[in-house]
Design an enzyme around this catalytic site. Structure first.
Site, short mmCIF file in Angstrom:
data_model
loop_
_atom_site.label_atom_id
_atom_site.label_comp_id
_atom_site.label_asym_id
_atom_site.label_seq_id
_atom_site.Cartn_x
_atom_site.Cartn_y
_atom_site.Cartn_z
N THR A 59 0.80 -1.23 0.00
CA THR A 59 0.00 0.00 0.00
C THR A 59 0.84 1.28 0.00
OG1 THR A 59 -0.18 -0.11 2.41
CG2 THR A 59 -1.94 -1.14 1.13
N ASP A 75 4.54 -11.81 14.75
CA ASP A 75 4.91 -10.42 14.47
C ASP A 75 3.64 -9.60 14.63
OD1 ASP A 75 6.00 -8.05 13.67
OD2 ASP A 75 6.35 -8.62 11.58
N THR A 122 7.96 -10.47 17.90
CA THR A 122 8.87 -9.51 17.25
C THR A 122 8.20 -8.15 17.04
OG1 THR A 122 8.25 -10.25 15.02
CG2 THR A 122 10.11 -11.36 16.05
N GLN A 144 9.42 -0.93 18.29
CA GLN A 144 9.33 -0.15 19.52
C GLN A 144 7.91 0.34 19.78
OE1 GLN A 144 12.26 2.94 19.98
NE2 GLN A 144 10.97 4.12 21.34
N VAL A 157 19.80 2.77 7.42
CA VAL A 157 19.80 3.13 6.00
C VAL A 157 18.70 4.15 5.77
CG1 VAL A 157 19.52 2.28 3.64
CG2 VAL A 157 20.68 0.86 5.35
N ASP A 158 19.03 5.25 5.10
CA ASP A 158 18.08 6.34 4.90
C ASP A 158 17.14 6.04 3.72
OD1 ASP A 158 16.75 8.72 5.07
OD2 ASP A 158 18.24 9.85 3.93
N THR A 168 10.56 -5.79 5.35
CA THR A 168 11.74 -6.14 6.13
C THR A 168 11.36 -6.78 7.48
OG1 THR A 168 11.78 -3.82 6.78
CG2 THR A 168 13.37 -4.52 5.12
N GLY A 169 10.28 -6.30 8.10
CA GLY A 169 9.84 -6.90 9.36
C GLY A 169 9.38 -8.34 9.16
N ASP A 170 8.73 -8.61 8.03
CA ASP A 170 8.28 -9.97 7.72
C ASP A 170 9.48 -10.89 7.48
OD1 ASP A 170 5.63 -8.88 7.68
OD2 ASP A 170 6.01 -8.18 5.65
#
Length: 286
Positions: free
Chosen positions: A45, A111, A142, A145, A200-201, A207-209
């Site tokens: 999305t 997650d 996982t 924050q 990394v900007d 990435t979490g998956d």
């Protein structure tokens, strides 16, 4: 003995998020993966446009009943990610309870996808379901924050605050730039690991998956060595993200920010790093 994972997450036709981020890496590392897609979208999305369908709780139950009728509903792991409906999430809870009853050694990796950077991107009524029904079943959790703060009702401002976030057998709290892992061993002592990760900007999706899937895999392959499992998990992330940002920057051209399409994870191209990651981020035992 084959190791089989039931993964209930989102799916996209183009790109890598949810099951698309988790399945290939798990298969590369020797796992059989049975996927149920909580949503099926054309793409994630973050693009300007997206289309697709959402799986209902009733449709989830139909799929699971089919597996159960054929007596092929034995799993070693369950992995869950994005869901945006309370009835769907409660159906997931019922399935997990049934599978854990059939196999008490089953490991549930959760997650709790709810939001990031202070904002929820799922309905707020999912929070009590996660907090009261899902988290108590999880063996590995996982949260980022923000999700950890939602689940505990407490702000996490320091590393010590993160270490004290300890709900169950293995908690991984990830956010820029620290990963903290807490693993009680059944006594009053616990193992705490901290990892400093270069930021990394860029905005990556999926990435979490990938992180949750790799933590599942490497804790399985190194069940008594949490430090190594975490180092390999984070190092896979490093290699995939580095390859992705290098490609995306080249495609975008000088002085231009990469598009969501250009920032899709370079998963297939990272196969060798997923299988045997060179350790680039070392864990410190606190």
């Amino acid at each position: 003995m084959e190791c089989r994972v039931l993964s209930i997450q989102s799916h996209v036709v183009r790109g890598y998020v949810g099951n698309k981020s988790a399945t290939f890496p798990l298969q590369v590392l020797g796992f059989e993966v049975d996927s149920i897609n909580s949503v099926q979208f054309s793409n994630h999305t973050g693009y300007a446009h997206w289309k697709g369908q959402v799986l209902t709780a009733e449709e989830l139950n139909v799929l699971y009943e089919g597996i159960k009728l054929n007596k092929v509903n034995h799993y070693d792991y369950i992995l869950t990610g994005y869901s945006r409906d309370t009835s769907f999430l409660e159906m997931v809870v019922d399935i997990i309870k049934e599978l854990k009853k059939a196999n008490p050694s089953l490991v549930y990796v959760c997650d709790p996808v709810m939001g990031d950077h202070g904002a929820m991107y799922v309905p707020e009524n999912l929070l009590p379901v996660y907090r009261d029904k899902v988290v108590p079943l999880a063996d590995i959790l996982t949260p980022n924050q923000f999700e950890a703060e939602l689940l505990t009702g407490r702000k996490i401002n320091t590393q010590q605050d993160a270490v004290e976030f300890n709900l169950l057998s293995l908690v991984v709290l990830y956010h820029h730039p620290v990963v903290t892992v807490v693993k009680p061993d059944g006594t009053n002592s616990s193992q705490k690991i901290c990892m400093d990760i270069p930021k990394v900007d860029a905005v990556f999706v999926g990435t979490g998956d990938l992180f949750a899937a790799m933590l599942l895999a490497w804790t399985h392959h190194h069940p008594k060595d949490l430090k190594t499992a975490c180092e390999k998990t984070v190092s896979v992330m490093h290699h995939v993200v580095k390859r992705t940002i290098t490609y995306a920057t080249e495609m975008a051209g000088p002085g231009k920010r990469p598009s969501p399409a250009q920032l899709e994870l370079r998963m297939v191209q990272s196969k060798a790093d997923i299988e045997n990651p060179a350790i680039v981020v070392e864990a410190k035992v606190l």
